[in-house]
Design a protein around this motif. Structure first.
Motif, PDB file in Angstrom:
ATOM      1  N   GLU A  34      30.916  51.238  36.296  1.00  0.00           N
ATOM      2  CA  GLU A  34      31.859  50.781  35.271  1.00  0.00           C
ATOM      3  C   GLU A  34      33.207  51.485  35.433  1.00  0.00           C
ATOM      4  OE1 GLU A  34      32.417  51.221  30.487  1.00  0.00           O
ATOM      5  OE2 GLU A  34      30.394  51.085  31.262  1.00  0.00           O
ATOM      6  N   LYS A  35      33.194  52.789  35.673  1.00  0.00           N
ATOM      7  CA  LYS A  35      34.429  53.558  35.837  1.00  0.00           C
ATOM      8  C   LYS A  35      35.218  53.055  37.044  1.00  0.00           C
ATOM      9  CE  LYS A  35      37.066  57.232  35.144  1.00  0.00           C
ATOM     10  NZ  LYS A  35      37.952  57.356  34.034  1.00  0.00           N
ATOM     11  N   GLU A  36      34.521  52.780  38.128  1.00  0.00           N
ATOM     12  CA  GLU A  36      35.152  52.290  39.352  1.00  0.00           C
ATOM     13  C   GLU A  36      35.844  50.954  39.106  1.00  0.00           C
ATOM     14  OE1 GLU A  36      33.573  52.110  43.943  1.00  0.00           O
ATOM     15  OE2 GLU A  36      32.255  51.427  42.369  1.00  0.00           O
ATOM     16  N   ILE A  37      35.189  50.065  38.379  1.00  0.00           N
ATOM     17  CA  ILE A  37      35.752  48.753  38.091  1.00  0.00           C
ATOM     18  C   ILE A  37      36.950  48.892  37.174  1.00  0.00           C
ATOM     19  CG2 ILE A  37      35.330  46.545  36.922  1.00  0.00           C
ATOM     20  CD1 ILE A  37      32.432  46.764  37.970  1.00  0.00           C
ATOM     21  N   VAL A  61      36.551  39.707  39.204  1.00  0.00           N
ATOM     22  CA  VAL A  61      36.689  38.345  39.733  1.00  0.00           C
ATOM     23  C   VAL A  61      38.157  37.941  39.750  1.00  0.00           C
ATOM     24  CG1 VAL A  61      36.199  35.906  39.241  1.00  0.00           C
ATOM     25  CG2 VAL A  61      34.359  37.591  39.142  1.00  0.00           C
ATOM     26  N   MET A  62      38.867  38.263  38.686  1.00  0.00           N
ATOM     27  CA  MET A  62      40.294  37.918  38.632  1.00  0.00           C
ATOM     28  C   MET A  62      41.074  38.673  39.703  1.00  0.00           C
ATOM     29  SD  MET A  62      41.064  37.522  34.584  1.00  0.00           S
ATOM     30  CE  MET A  62      42.781  37.106  34.916  1.00  0.00           C
ATOM     31  N   LYS A  63      40.752  39.939  39.899  1.00  0.00           N
ATOM     32  CA  LYS A  63      41.453  40.726  40.909  1.00  0.00           C
ATOM     33  C   LYS A  63      41.185  40.167  42.304  1.00  0.00           C
ATOM     34  CE  LYS A  63      42.048  45.319  42.768  1.00  0.00           C
ATOM     35  NZ  LYS A  63      41.573  46.686  42.814  1.00  0.00           N
ATOM     36  N   GLU A  64      39.946  39.810  42.551  1.00  0.00           N
ATOM     37  CA  GLU A  64      39.556  39.327  43.874  1.00  0.00           C
ATOM     38  C   GLU A  64      40.069  37.918  44.159  1.00  0.00           C
ATOM     39  OE1 GLU A  64      35.443  38.286  46.219  1.00  0.00           O
ATOM     40  OE2 GLU A  64      35.463  40.016  44.887  1.00  0.00           O
ATOM     41  N   ASN A  65      40.036  37.050  43.157  1.00  0.00           N
ATOM     42  CA  ASN A  65      40.320  35.634  43.390  1.00  0.00           C
ATOM     43  C   ASN A  65      41.650  35.128  42.820  1.00  0.00           C
ATOM     44  OD1 ASN A  65      37.756  35.036  44.688  1.00  0.00           O
ATOM     45  ND2 ASN A  65      36.870  35.414  42.682  1.00  0.00           N
ATOM     46  N   LEU A  66      42.221  35.846  41.869  1.00  0.00           N
ATOM     47  CA  LEU A  66      43.398  35.326  41.177  1.00  0.00           C
ATOM     48  C   LEU A  66      44.561  36.317  41.122  1.00  0.00           C
ATOM     49  CD1 LEU A  66      41.477  33.765  38.145  1.00  0.00           C
ATOM     50  CD2 LEU A  66      42.406  32.538  40.105  1.00  0.00           C
ATOM     51  N   VAL A  70      45.162  44.395  36.793  1.00  0.00           N
ATOM     52  CA  VAL A  70      44.987  43.026  36.301  1.00  0.00           C
ATOM     53  C   VAL A  70      45.379  42.962  34.832  1.00  0.00           C
ATOM     54  CG1 VAL A  70      43.317  41.197  35.828  1.00  0.00           C
ATOM     55  CG2 VAL A  70      43.183  42.469  37.963  1.00  0.00           C
ATOM     56  N   VAL A  71      44.948  43.942  34.050  1.00  0.00           N
ATOM     57  CA  VAL A  71      45.279  43.969  32.634  1.00  0.00           C
ATOM     58  C   VAL A  71      46.766  44.254  32.446  1.00  0.00           C
ATOM     59  CG1 VAL A  71      44.884  45.137  30.438  1.00  0.00           C
ATOM     60  CG2 VAL A  71      42.970  44.658  31.947  1.00  0.00           C
ATOM     61  N   GLU A  72      47.294  45.213  33.192  1.00  0.00           N
ATOM     62  CA  GLU A  72      48.709  45.560  33.064  1.00  0.00           C
ATOM     63  C   GLU A  72      49.594  44.372  33.411  1.00  0.00           C
ATOM     64  OE1 GLU A  72      49.156  48.974  35.528  1.00  0.00           O
ATOM     65  OE2 GLU A  72      48.298  50.316  34.047  1.00  0.00           O
ATOM     66  N   ASN A  73      49.275  43.670  34.479  1.00  0.00           N
ATOM     67  CA  ASN A  73      50.085  42.530  34.894  1.00  0.00           C
ATOM     68  C   ASN A  73      49.911  41.339  33.967  1.00  0.00           C
ATOM     69  OD1 ASN A  73      51.258  43.826  37.042  1.00  0.00           O
ATOM     70  ND2 ASN A  73      49.696  43.172  38.485  1.00  0.00           N
ATOM     71  N   ALA A  78      29.263  35.796  33.486  1.00  0.00           N
ATOM     72  CA  ALA A  78      28.075  36.638  33.492  1.00  0.00           C
ATOM     73  C   ALA A  78      27.271  36.392  34.777  1.00  0.00           C
ATOM     74  CB  ALA A  78      27.219  36.376  32.270  1.00  0.00           C
ATOM     75  N   LEU A  79      27.258  35.141  35.222  1.00  0.00           N
ATOM     76  CA  LEU A  79      26.559  34.826  36.467  1.00  0.00           C
ATOM     77  C   LEU A  79      27.249  35.474  37.666  1.00  0.00           C
ATOM     78  CD1 LEU A  79      25.745  31.067  35.853  1.00  0.00           C
ATOM     79  CD2 LEU A  79      24.191  33.007  35.687  1.00  0.00           C
ATOM     80  N   ALA A  80      28.570  35.527  37.636  1.00  0.00           N
ATOM     81  CA  ALA A  80      29.320  36.166  38.718  1.00  0.00           C
ATOM     82  C   ALA A  80      29.053  37.660  38.762  1.00  0.00           C
ATOM     83  CB  ALA A  80      30.809  35.905  38.547  1.00  0.00           C
TER      84      ALA A  80
END
Length: 106
Positions: free
Chosen positions: A24-27, A70-75, A34-37, A13-15
Motif C-alpha cells: 500500500e505504501k509503495e502504491i 491503473v490510471m498511472k499505468e494507462n492514463l 496522479v492525484v496531484e495532477n 476491483a477486478l484490476a
C-alpha cells in the motif's frame, strides 16, 4: 460537449488482482503524482470519483490504490493534460454532502 463523469467500482476491483505484489505504501508513494495532477482541470474531461466513508476496510483502500495504479499505468498522459481527473471524496465530511447526495452515495 458536456463534462463526463465516470464512477468506478467493481471493474477496478477486478484490476486489483494483478497488483498483489505492491505494498500500500509503495502504491501511495508512486501514484501521488496522479492525484496531484488531477487538480488540473480541462473544460471537457472525465472525472473518476472514488467515494469512501470515515472508516475504510482493506478492500476499500485497495480499490483506491489500484485505481491510482491503473490510471498511472494507462492514463498518465490524459491525467497530465487534465482530460482525466481523479477525485477522492470522503462522504463523512460536511463539505462533501452535496456531491454524495447528487450521486446517492451512502
Amino acid at each position: 460537449m458536456k463534462k463526463m463523469v465516470c464512477l468506478l467500482s467493481v471493474c477496478l476491483a477486478l484490476a486489483a488482482c494483478g497488483m498483489q505484489g505492491r505494498s500500500e505504501k509503495e502504491i501511495q508513494t508512486s501514484d501521488k503524482a496522479v492525484v496531484e495532477n488531477s487538480e488540473v482541470t480541462a473544460k471537457d474531461h472525465v472525472e473518476v470519483l472514488y467515494f469512501h466513508g470515515k472508516q475504510r476496510c482493506a478492500t476499500c483502500i485497495a480499490i483506491e490504490n489500484n485505481t491510482l495504479a491503473v490510471m498511472k499505468e494507462n492514463l498518465s498522459e490524459q491525467v497530465k493534460k487534465g482530460e482525466v481527473v481523479f477525485k477522492v471524496i470522503d462522504i463523512s465530511k460536511k463539505e462533501n454532502e452535496k456531491i454524495a447526495e447528487k450521486y446517492e452515495v451512502t
